[in-house]
Motif scaffolding. Structure first.
Motif, short mmCIF file in Angstrom:
data_model
loop_
_atom_site.label_atom_id
_atom_site.label_comp_id
_atom_site.label_asym_id
_atom_site.label_seq_id
_atom_site.Cartn_x
_atom_site.Cartn_y
_atom_site.Cartn_z
N GLN A 196 -10.29 -51.56 116.29
CA GLN A 196 -10.38 -52.79 115.50
C GLN A 196 -11.33 -52.64 114.31
OE1 GLN A 196 -10.75 -52.93 119.12
NE2 GLN A 196 -8.52 -53.09 119.00
N GLY A 197 -11.92 -51.46 114.14
CA GLY A 197 -12.80 -51.21 113.01
C GLY A 197 -14.25 -51.54 113.27
N ASN A 198 -14.62 -51.77 114.54
CA ASN A 198 -16.00 -52.09 114.91
C ASN A 198 -16.78 -50.82 115.21
OD1 ASN A 198 -15.49 -54.99 115.02
ND2 ASN A 198 -14.28 -54.48 116.83
N VAL A 199 -18.01 -50.75 114.72
CA VAL A 199 -18.88 -49.61 115.01
C VAL A 199 -19.44 -49.82 116.41
CG1 VAL A 199 -20.87 -48.28 114.25
CG2 VAL A 199 -19.48 -49.48 112.56
N VAL A 200 -19.11 -48.93 117.32
CA VAL A 200 -19.51 -49.12 118.71
C VAL A 200 -20.62 -48.19 119.18
CG1 VAL A 200 -17.29 -50.10 119.42
CG2 VAL A 200 -17.64 -47.64 119.59
N ARG A 201 -20.84 -47.09 118.45
CA ARG A 201 -21.86 -46.15 118.90
C ARG A 201 -22.29 -45.25 117.76
NH1 ARG A 201 -22.24 -42.75 124.22
NH2 ARG A 201 -24.44 -42.24 124.02
N ARG A 202 -23.52 -44.81 117.81
CA ARG A 202 -24.06 -43.84 116.86
C ARG A 202 -24.57 -42.64 117.65
NH1 ARG A 202 -28.64 -44.91 112.18
NH2 ARG A 202 -29.45 -42.78 112.07
N PHE A 203 -24.25 -41.47 117.16
CA PHE A 203 -24.71 -40.23 117.77
C PHE A 203 -25.51 -39.45 116.75
CE2 PHE A 203 -20.67 -41.22 119.84
CZ PHE A 203 -21.01 -41.13 121.18
N ARG A 239 -24.16 -47.95 104.16
CA ARG A 239 -25.10 -49.08 104.30
C ARG A 239 -24.66 -49.96 105.47
NH1 ARG A 239 -26.08 -50.65 97.98
NH2 ARG A 239 -27.10 -48.69 97.46
N TYR A 240 -23.37 -50.18 105.55
CA TYR A 240 -22.81 -50.98 106.64
C TYR A 240 -23.01 -50.28 107.99
CZ TYR A 240 -19.22 -53.06 109.62
OH TYR A 240 -18.55 -53.64 110.67
N LEU A 241 -22.70 -48.99 108.06
CA LEU A 241 -22.81 -48.25 109.33
C LEU A 241 -24.22 -48.30 109.89
CD1 LEU A 241 -20.65 -45.10 108.47
CD2 LEU A 241 -20.01 -46.97 110.02
N VAL A 242 -25.23 -48.02 109.07
CA VAL A 242 -26.61 -48.03 109.58
C VAL A 242 -27.09 -49.44 109.91
CG1 VAL A 242 -27.24 -45.86 108.48
CG2 VAL A 242 -27.76 -47.99 107.32
N ASN A 243 -26.51 -50.42 109.25
CA ASN A 243 -26.84 -51.81 109.59
C ASN A 243 -26.25 -52.18 110.96
OD1 ASN A 243 -27.96 -54.46 108.85
ND2 ASN A 243 -25.82 -55.10 108.85
N GLU A 244 -25.09 -51.65 111.25
CA GLU A 244 -24.43 -51.93 112.53
C GLU A 244 -25.07 -51.17 113.69
OE1 GLU A 244 -21.56 -54.11 113.19
OE2 GLU A 244 -22.56 -54.82 111.37
N LYS A 245 -25.42 -49.91 113.45
CA LYS A 245 -26.01 -49.07 114.51
C LYS A 245 -27.15 -48.26 113.92
CE LYS A 245 -23.28 -50.18 117.88
NZ LYS A 245 -23.77 -51.00 118.96
N PHE A 251 -24.89 -34.43 110.19
CA PHE A 251 -24.06 -34.52 111.39
C PHE A 251 -24.42 -35.68 112.30
CE2 PHE A 251 -23.10 -30.38 109.75
CZ PHE A 251 -21.73 -30.30 109.91
N THR A 252 -24.88 -36.77 111.69
CA THR A 252 -24.97 -38.05 112.41
C THR A 252 -23.55 -38.60 112.46
OG1 THR A 252 -27.22 -38.42 111.63
CG2 THR A 252 -25.98 -40.36 112.36
N LYS A 253 -23.17 -39.14 113.60
CA LYS A 253 -21.79 -39.59 113.80
C LYS A 253 -21.76 -41.06 114.22
CE LYS A 253 -21.25 -35.02 115.64
NZ LYS A 253 -22.71 -34.81 115.52
N PHE A 254 -20.77 -41.78 113.70
CA PHE A 254 -20.54 -43.16 114.08
C PHE A 254 -19.15 -43.26 114.69
CE2 PHE A 254 -23.75 -43.45 110.82
CZ PHE A 254 -24.60 -44.43 111.29
N LEU A 255 -19.08 -43.85 115.87
CA LEU A 255 -17.81 -44.04 116.56
C LEU A 255 -17.32 -45.46 116.31
CD1 LEU A 255 -15.69 -42.87 118.51
CD2 LEU A 255 -17.14 -43.67 120.40
N VAL A 256 -16.08 -45.56 115.88
CA VAL A 256 -15.48 -46.84 115.49
C VAL A 256 -14.24 -47.07 116.36
CG1 VAL A 256 -14.40 -48.10 113.58
CG2 VAL A 256 -16.31 -46.53 113.13
N ASP A 257 -14.12 -48.28 116.92
CA ASP A 257 -12.97 -48.58 117.77
C ASP A 257 -11.73 -48.90 116.94
OD1 ASP A 257 -13.16 -51.29 116.99
OD2 ASP A 257 -14.05 -51.93 118.88
#
Length: 181
Positions: free
Chosen positions: A157-164, A107-113, A149-155
């Motif tokens: 610091q724990g921030n979601v920076v990109r969605r593939f 829920r958090y990931l899709v809210n972020e990206k 196979f949707t992917k979330f890239l996290v830096d």
């Protein structure tokens, strides 16, 4: 809030705090074992082998919400992935990524990206777009996970920076990972 604020279930049911991955670059993926994108495990494992020593982790979450393409229990999924693709990165318990039973992390990931579209250069893009358009003409405006196979890239610091999306070019994913390492 960051990814580190969440706990997830390991394949054996044990709670895992994502804060255990603090300081690492993460690629979080929802996967399936009998999907047209399942061969992406090969690319994911190659990327993991290349960068794990530099602070990179892949967190794999099997999900059976898309065409029932992740059947079986956690141990069956794990055996398939290790036996067929040599997967050594962390795999977690099967989850829901959408809907009322979606785990809080997703829920958090899709809210972020949210969803930004399938990659135009991929051979399956038009087929996927037609499939989703037929079911929901507004699918492009909704942030939910569209497929396996949707992917979330996290830096680090724990921030979601990109969605593939699953149609993303492996080289683009790898380049983004390298830029954060």
């Amino acid at each position: 809030m960051s990814v580190y604020d969440f706990t997830v279930k390991e394949m054996n049911g044990t709670e895992k705090h994502l804060s255990d991955y603090a300081g690492k670059v993460l690629l979080i993926v929802n996967s399936a074992t009998i999907c047209g994108f399942t061969p992406q495990y090969t690319d994911l494992q190659a990327m993991y082998d290349e960068y794990k020593g530099k602070g990179f982790e892949i967190l794999d979450f099997p999900c059976n919400q898309f065409g029932n393409q992740a059947p079986g229990e956690n141990d069956e999924i794990h055996s398939f992935c290790t036996g067929r693709f040599g997967v050594t990165f962390p795999q977690f318990a099967k989850i829901d990524v959408n809907g009322e039973n979606a785990i809080p992390l997703y829920r958090y990931l899709v809210n972020e990206k949210g969803f930004e579209g399938f990659d135009p250069g991929h051979a399956l893009t038009s087929r996927l777009e037609q499939k989703f358009e037929a079911v929901n003409p507004n699918y492009k405006k909704e942030p939910d996970i569209k497929w396996n196979f949707t992917k979330f890239l996290v830096d680090r610091q724990g921030n979601v920076v990109r969605r593939f999306e699953p149609t993303a070019d492996r080289k683009a994913v790898e380049e983004s990972v390298k830029n954060l390492l």
